[in-house]
Design an enzyme around this catalytic site. Sequence first.
Site, short mmCIF file in Angstrom:
data_model
loop_
_atom_site.label_atom_id
_atom_site.label_comp_id
_atom_site.label_asym_id
_atom_site.label_seq_id
_atom_site.Cartn_x
_atom_site.Cartn_y
_atom_site.Cartn_z
N HIS A 121 -19.92 40.14 5.63
CA HIS A 121 -21.04 39.67 5.25
C HIS A 121 -22.20 39.36 4.74
CE1 HIS A 121 -23.98 36.71 7.59
NE2 HIS A 121 -24.82 37.26 7.44
N GLU A 122 -22.19 40.75 3.99
CA GLU A 122 -23.28 40.20 2.81
C GLU A 122 -22.24 39.56 1.54
OE1 GLU A 122 -26.52 39.88 3.15
OE2 GLU A 122 -26.43 40.88 5.05
N HIS B 202 -21.93 36.57 0.81
CA HIS B 202 -23.26 36.16 0.35
C HIS B 202 -23.20 36.25 -1.44
CE1 HIS B 202 -25.57 34.67 3.75
NE2 HIS B 202 -25.93 35.83 4.59
#
Length: 420
Positions: A21-22, A25
């Site tokens: 997920h990170e 980003h």
Amino acid sequence: MQMVQIVFLVVLVFFVLVTIHEFGHFYFARRAGILVREFAIGFGPKLFSIKRGETRYTLRLLPAGGFVRMAGEDPEVVEMQPGQTVGVRLKDGKATRFYLDRLNERTNIMRGEVKALDLERDLFVTLDVDGDIQRYDVHPQALIVARGQETQIAPIDRQFGGVSTGKRAMAIFAGPMMNFILAFMLFIVYLQMSGVPVENSTKVIVSGTEAGMPAAQAGLHKGDWIKSVNGEEIVGDSSVLVGKITASAGKPMKWIVERKGKELELSVTPDKATGKVGVYLSPEMRRPGIGETLKFAGTSMVDTTKNIFESFRKLIFGEFKLDDLGGPVRTAQMTGEIAKQGLPQLTLWSAILSLYLGIFNLLPIPALDGSRLIFIGLEAVRGKPVDPNRESMVHFIGFAMLMLLMVVVTYNDILRLVKN
């Protein structure tokens, strides 16, 4: 040894889901030219920290998520001010480092009083050096050193707010997007590992056994075809077999199974207290082709998404009990229980968690990605950004509420563990 493996698998699942997920980003922020100051897994105090290039990678104490800290995403704190005496290190005529303290201990620096500076657009600093006013260009990657910490300056084109709304929206949406991609890939892996039901088959197959339980002790193996129990043929519906097991708590049962073409007779005695034997059942399975796998994976994504939104609906309208709510502790407990069933089931559970994480983060709740996307959308419509201080306050309040909710559900999880 099994407990160590279970704990490792639980930690691995959470680590992979948060990291992917990170990384979404992080990757798209870097593509947009945004300075990423920190890539963190977990919250709270740092356990491990290493800096590579412009980014510091950290592992933190509380494994309840992670974050990517981008320059300018929150209001920047500019520590240098006019009137302040600083030390400056120059290279090729440009200021590359600014020292704000311990100036007497520094060597090979120039000391002066800051008269004017711009570290975002024009990148210059004007110093009063013993009465001589001097102006220097500032390197776009210059560092500010204070209290033993180095902070890289962020020119406006390297800040979150300095790139287009489209690039910012992509950097925010990329986190949930990576969870969706991971979920789809895990559904594919699960289908290849476990297969899909054979059409029109009426066989009930053992898909796994739990160590130490009656089924494993009796000698049942994964892949065994259960043909009859106590003389009654088992056809199609595994719920019939489950009912027989429950009704025979503490009583020996005669199972006829077929293993590799040979029939075996086994004696299985369900646990007297629970009426369980620790066996996982499935229909007869076959390995799907590529087209089937993609189709079934897509169907699994759609069906799971519907179930997730149904749970959100029940939450909004109060159609739940407190015991229905679970936090990180309960999720970890369930992950451990599922890990005991084998790698295919853990893969399926990981796919569901990844999909849930992506959907949850897109909800319009302050501090989540969905809320940040709303603010970016408002900016695109209005033609100007929302006051950064107000936006930060909204996210701060939302984050505090989420932490409060997490404390409540974690307390509930611990109480449930103690009662059990």
